[in-house]
Scaffold this motif. Structure first.
Motif, PDB file in Angstrom:
ATOM      1  N   GLN A  94      12.103  -9.049  31.900  1.00 49.02           N
ATOM      2  CA  GLN A  94      12.553 -10.306  31.070  1.00 49.02           C
ATOM      3  C   GLN A  94      13.658 -11.147  31.666  1.00 49.02           C
ATOM      4  O   GLN A  94      13.440 -12.335  31.148  1.00 49.02           O
ATOM      5  CB  GLN A  94      13.618  -9.452  29.946  1.00 49.02           C
ATOM      6  N   TYR A  95      14.221 -11.042  32.573  1.00 49.91           N
ATOM      7  CA  TYR A  95      15.068 -11.938  33.393  1.00 49.91           C
ATOM      8  C   TYR A  95      14.085 -13.015  34.006  1.00 49.91           C
ATOM      9  O   TYR A  95      14.492 -14.080  34.116  1.00 49.91           O
ATOM     10  CB  TYR A  95      15.984 -11.004  34.398  1.00 49.91           C
ATOM     11  N   VAL A  96      12.790 -12.387  34.404  1.00 47.42           N
ATOM     12  CA  VAL A  96      12.045 -13.289  35.438  1.00 47.42           C
ATOM     13  C   VAL A  96      11.615 -14.319  34.196  1.00 47.42           C
ATOM     14  O   VAL A  96      11.486 -15.413  34.485  1.00 47.42           O
ATOM     15  CB  VAL A  96      11.044 -12.607  36.183  1.00 47.42           C
TER      16      VAL A  96
ATOM     17  N   ASP B  58      12.633 -15.255  31.232  1.00 43.66           N
ATOM     18  CA  ASP B  58      13.635 -15.975  30.591  1.00 43.66           C
ATOM     19  C   ASP B  58      14.064 -17.058  31.461  1.00 43.66           C
ATOM     20  O   ASP B  58      14.525 -18.165  31.228  1.00 43.66           O
ATOM     21  CB  ASP B  58      15.029 -15.048  30.106  1.00 43.66           C
ATOM     22  N   THR B  59      14.205 -16.597  32.925  1.00 46.72           N
ATOM     23  CA  THR B  59      14.781 -17.666  33.755  1.00 46.72           C
ATOM     24  C   THR B  59      13.774 -18.541  34.216  1.00 46.72           C
ATOM     25  O   THR B  59      14.005 -19.771  34.442  1.00 46.72           O
ATOM     26  CB  THR B  59      15.414 -16.974  35.147  1.00 46.72           C
ATOM     27  N   SER B  60      12.476 -17.990  34.774  1.00 48.51           N
ATOM     28  CA  SER B  60      11.518 -19.050  35.401  1.00 48.51           C
ATOM     29  C   SER B  60      10.307 -19.344  34.866  1.00 48.51           C
ATOM     30  O   SER B  60       9.663 -20.141  35.295  1.00 48.51           O
ATOM     31  CB  SER B  60      11.354 -18.209  36.853  1.00 48.51           C
TER      32      SER B  60
ATOM     33  N   PRO C  96      10.856 -20.962  30.204  1.00 46.73           N
ATOM     34  CA  PRO C  96      11.300 -22.185  29.847  1.00 46.73           C
ATOM     35  C   PRO C  96      10.267 -23.528  30.400  1.00 46.73           C
ATOM     36  O   PRO C  96      10.616 -24.397  29.952  1.00 46.73           O
ATOM     37  CB  PRO C  96      12.694 -22.319  30.712  1.00 46.73           C
TER      38      PRO C  96
ATOM     39  N   ASP D 192       3.712 -15.134  33.116  1.00 40.81           N
ATOM     40  CA  ASP D 192       3.938 -15.296  34.572  1.00 40.81           C
ATOM     41  C   ASP D 192       2.721 -15.375  35.542  1.00 40.81           C
ATOM     42  O   ASP D 192       2.528 -16.109  36.468  1.00 40.81           O
ATOM     43  CB  ASP D 192       4.873 -14.169  35.211  1.00 40.81           C
TER      44      ASP D 192
END
Length: 245
Positions: free
Chosen positions: A29-31, A33-35, A38, A64
Motif C-alpha cells: 500500500q505504501y508503494v 500510495d507513494t509512487s 498519484p 504498479d
C-alpha cells in the motif's frame, strides 16, 4: 485432495488493491500510495475501479504493473506494439497513453464484450485512434500477421496476458514479429507463487494446469539464447524479454 475442486484458485480474492507477491500489505500500500496511484491517469483509475467490480476482476493488471508497462514503452521509444489478451483494457489503456500520437497497438482477445467495458474509457482518454482491436484467438491473428513478410520485425513491443498454456506458442510467433532489440513482456509468470510450491501441493485444477505451463515457460525463457530475460516479482510475476537475434 490434490487438484480437488475444494481448493480455491490462488487468485480468488484478488483485485487491483492487493495483486502483489509482497508479504506485507502495508508495504504494498505504501508503494501504491507513494509512487503509483498519484501518477495514475484519471481514465485508467476509473476503468480500474469499474473492473474491480467485475466478476473476473482478478484478471486485471495491477496499477504498479501498468505503470511499469508505460515506463517500458517510453524508455524504449516503442511505436508499434502488440497486446495478446485484453480483458477490459486496463493495460491496453496504459499502453495507448504511453505511445506517441502516431503509435499503434494491435490488441487481441477472444471476447469483445470485455473490451467494450473499457472502450468508453479509452475514448475518454483520447487514445482510441491508437487501438486496433481484433476479436478471436490470438494464435490465428498472430499467424495472419506473420503471413505478411512486412510484419516480420515490425513491432517494437509486445505484452502477453492471455491463456497461459499457449504462452510458449505465442513466444515463437512474437520472436518473429518483434524486432531485434525489441521487448516482449509476459504477465503472471509466478502464478500466485505456485511455481515454487513442492510437488503434490493441493491446488485447484486451474492452478495446477497453469502452474505447470508457467514453470515450463520460465525454464524455456531462461534457456532461450535468442533473448535476454529479466524476471520481476511485481504483481503476479512479470518477465521482460529483449530480443537479441
Amino acid at each position: 485432495m490434490a487438484g480437488g475442486d475444494s481448493v480455491p484458485n490462488v487468485h480468488s480474492s484478488i483485485d487491483s488493491s492487493n495483486k502483489t507477491l509482497l508479504k506485507s500489505e502495508a508495504l504494498y500500500q505504501y508503494v501504491l500510495d507513494t509512487s503509483v496511484l498519484p501518477h495514475e491517469p484519471e481514465p485508467m483509475r476509473e476503468l480500474r475501479l469499474v473492473t474491480d467490480k467485475h466478476e473476473m476482476g482478478f484478471m486485471q493488471s495491477s496499477p504498479d504493473e501498468a505503470q511499469l508497462l508505460r515506463m517500458l514503452i517510453k524508455l524504449t521509444g516503442a511505436k508499434n506494439t502488440l497486446e495478446v489478451g485484453v480483458y477490459t483494457g486496463y493495460s491496453l489503456l496504459a499502453t495507448a497513453l504511453a505511445l506517441p500520437d502516431d503509435g499503434k497497438v494491435i490488441a487481441m482477445d477472444v471476447d469483445r464484450s470485455y473490451y467494450e467495458v473499457g472502450r468508453p474509457f479509452i475514448e475518454k482518454a483520447g487514445v482510441a485512434h491508437k487501438v486496433d482491436f481484433r476479436e478471436g484467438p490470438a494464435l490465428q491473428h498472430l499467424d495472419d500477421l506473420l503471413a505478411d513478410d512486412a510484419n516480420h520485425g515490425r513491432f517494437d513491443f509486445a505484452f502477453v496476458d492471455a491463456d497461459k498454456p499457449n504462452y510458449v506458442k505465442y513466444h515463437e510467433q512474437l520472436l518473429r514479429l518483434v524486432r531485434v532489440g525489441g521487448t516482449i513482456v509476459y504477465d503472471n509468470t509466478l502464478w500466485g507463487g505456485t511455481v515454487a510450491l513442492p510437488p503434490g501441493t493441493p491446488m485447484s485444477p486451474l492452478d495446477s494446469r497453469f502452474s505447470v505451463a508457467i514453470r515450463d515457460l520460465n525454464r524455456r525463457l531462461s534457456e532461450d539464447k535468442r533473448i535476454e530475460v529479466c524476471q520481476l516479482a511485481i504483481a503476479d510475476g512479470v518477465t521482460i524479454c529483449r530480443r537479441l537475434v
